[in-house]
Design an enzyme around this catalytic site. Structure first.
Site, PDB file in Angstrom:
ATOM      1  N   ARG A   1      16.275   8.903   0.845  1.00  0.00           N
ATOM      2  CA  ARG A   1      14.700   7.878   0.800  1.00  0.00           C
ATOM      3  C   ARG A   1      13.582   8.847   0.343  1.00  0.00           C
ATOM      4  O   ARG A   1      13.618  10.116   0.231  1.00  0.00           O
ATOM      5  CB  ARG A   1      14.044   7.069   2.604  1.00  0.00           C
ATOM      6  CG  ARG A   1      13.145   7.440   2.647  1.00  0.00           C
ATOM      7  CD  ARG A   1      12.148   6.422   3.604  1.00  0.00           C
ATOM      8  NE  ARG A   1      10.828   6.264   3.764  1.00  0.00           N
ATOM      9  CZ  ARG A   1      10.126   5.223   4.437  1.00  0.00           C
ATOM     10  NH1 ARG A   1      11.442   4.612   3.853  1.00  0.00           N
ATOM     11  NH2 ARG A   1       9.153   4.968   4.254  1.00  0.00           N
TER      12      ARG A   1
ATOM     13  N   LEU B   1      10.520  10.076  -0.713  1.00  0.00           N
ATOM     14  CA  LEU B   1       9.044  11.220  -0.003  1.00  0.00           C
ATOM     15  C   LEU B   1       8.240  10.480  -0.676  1.00  0.00           C
ATOM     16  O   LEU B   1       7.752  11.473  -1.864  1.00  0.00           O
ATOM     17  CB  LEU B   1       9.467  12.370   0.598  1.00  0.00           C
ATOM     18  CG  LEU B   1      11.296  12.439   1.608  1.00  0.00           C
ATOM     19  CD1 LEU B   1      11.260  13.877   1.643  1.00  0.00           C
ATOM     20  CD2 LEU B   1      10.504  11.805   3.054  1.00  0.00           C
TER      21      LEU B   1
ATOM     22  N   HIS C   1      22.088  18.074  -4.854  1.00  0.00           N
ATOM     23  CA  HIS C   1      22.347  16.935  -5.836  1.00  0.00           C
ATOM     24  C   HIS C   1      23.744  16.722  -6.721  1.00  0.00           C
ATOM     25  O   HIS C   1      23.763  17.675  -7.062  1.00  0.00           O
ATOM     26  CB  HIS C   1      21.166  16.918  -7.066  1.00  0.00           C
ATOM     27  CG  HIS C   1      20.991  15.688  -7.493  1.00  0.00           C
ATOM     28  ND1 HIS C   1      21.034  14.841  -6.816  1.00  0.00           N
ATOM     29  CD2 HIS C   1      21.477  16.060  -9.084  1.00  0.00           C
ATOM     30  CE1 HIS C   1      20.631  13.552  -8.442  1.00  0.00           C
ATOM     31  NE2 HIS C   1      21.251  14.104  -8.879  1.00  0.00           N
TER      32      HIS C   1
HETATM   33  C1  GRF Z   1      25.794  13.929  -1.429  1.00  0.00           C
HETATM   34  O1  GRF Z   1      27.081  14.023  -2.732  1.00  0.00           O
HETATM   35  C2  GRF Z   1      24.883  15.273  -2.027  1.00  0.00           C
HETATM   36  O2  GRF Z   1      25.071  16.117  -3.280  1.00  0.00           O
HETATM   37  C3  GRF Z   1      23.987  13.690  -2.254  1.00  0.00           C
HETATM   38  O3  GRF Z   1      24.819  13.008  -1.511  1.00  0.00           O
HETATM   39  C4  GRF Z   1      25.849  13.439  -1.071  1.00  0.00           C
HETATM   40  C5  GRF Z   1      26.019  13.560   0.768  1.00  0.00           C
HETATM   41  O4  GRF Z   1      27.128  13.141   0.741  1.00  0.00           O
HETATM   42  N1  GRF Z   1      22.669  14.095  -1.989  1.00  0.00           N
HETATM   43  P1  GRF Z   1      27.256  13.618   2.559  1.00  0.00           P
HETATM   44  O5  GRF Z   1      26.514  12.848   3.679  1.00  0.00           O
HETATM   45  O6  GRF Z   1      26.135  14.903   2.815  1.00  0.00           O
HETATM   46  O7  GRF Z   1      28.230  13.760   3.146  1.00  0.00           O
END
Ligand code: GRF
Length: 221
Positions: free
Chosen positions: A93, A95, A111
């Site tokens: 989401r 912010l 990311h």
């Molecule tokens: C990960 O790939 C992270 O980089 C991205 O969303 C995904 C989350 O995975 N922002 P998890 O819920 O931590 O398994």
């Protein structure tokens, strides 16, 4: 120094949350996960938090008429828990600017690309489409623009022949789970500071801000 009280915000599976929970079990780790907040009731990460005995809260996105109202509820929940740091870990989401500014240099995000390349969604598909031999992940301080902000730690993973979105995602997640605990340790331990919108790490040792997937370490020998 007391471990810094840290809240983790999730929307999904929570494998990064798990990596942070596991790291914070180490008594010398400088952060403690005190609260997990999800904007989705069905987020698997809530189970992980409960199993670890960590308090959870669900703040459903749809329960609010405006972004500001959601952000205000979030902010209040964080303050009630006396959170000092916030980790976004698959929190899907956006912010608002005011909220982000209130938590400036105290809120981290992960990311799944080597930022500033491949901001936004579907990063692995775009990396495959571009035919690149390398990709990775980035932990950065959050700024109001999506996937922007001073980089704390990056991890690198190879793109291998025959890779699909699924295989690449799995490989990148492996290094995500090492990068996030490392980045949070640098911030919570008061070693990472932002100077002129760049992260400077006190007494930085070689490779402290760069993590290589094990297969790359082999290749570099
Ligand atoms: C990960 O790939 C992270 O980089 C991205 O969303 C995904 C989350 O995975 N922002 P998890 O819920 O931590 O398994």
């Amino acid at each position: 120094m007391e471990p810094r009280r840290t809240a983790v915000l999730i929307s999904g599976t929570g494998t990064n949350l798990q990596a942070l929970i596991d790291a914070a079990r180490e008594p010398s780790y400088p952060a403690r996960i005190v609260l997990v907040i999800s904007n989705r009731e069905a987020a698997g990460g809530l189970e992980r938090a409960a199993r670890a005995g960590i308090a959870t809260r669900v703040i459903p996105s749809r329960g609010f008429t405006s972004r500001e109202a959601f952000d205000a509820a979030l902010d209040e929940t964080l303050r009630e828990a006396a959170a000092e740091l916030v980790c976004l870990a698959g929190f899907m989401r956006v912010l608002g600017r005011d909220f982000v500014e209130r938590w400036r240099d105290r809120m981290l995000n992960i990311h799944p690309s080597l930022l500033p390349a491949f901001r936004g969604l579907e990063t692995h598909a775009r990396v495959l489409e571009a035919g690149l031999p390398v990709t990775g992940c980035t932990v950065h301080f959050v700024r109001p623009e999506i996937d922007e902000g001073p980089v704390i730690v990056q991890g690198m993973a190879p793109v291998l022949p025959g890779d699909t979105v699924e295989t690449l995602n799995a490989r990148v997640l492996e290094i995500e789970h090492r990068c996030y605990p490392r980045a949070l340790a640098l911030v919570a331990g008061d070693r990472a500071r932002v100077i002129d919108e760049r992260v400077v790490v006190a007494g930085e040792r070689p490779f402290e801000r760069l993590i290589l997937h094990p297969s790359l370490r082999e290749a570099c020998r």
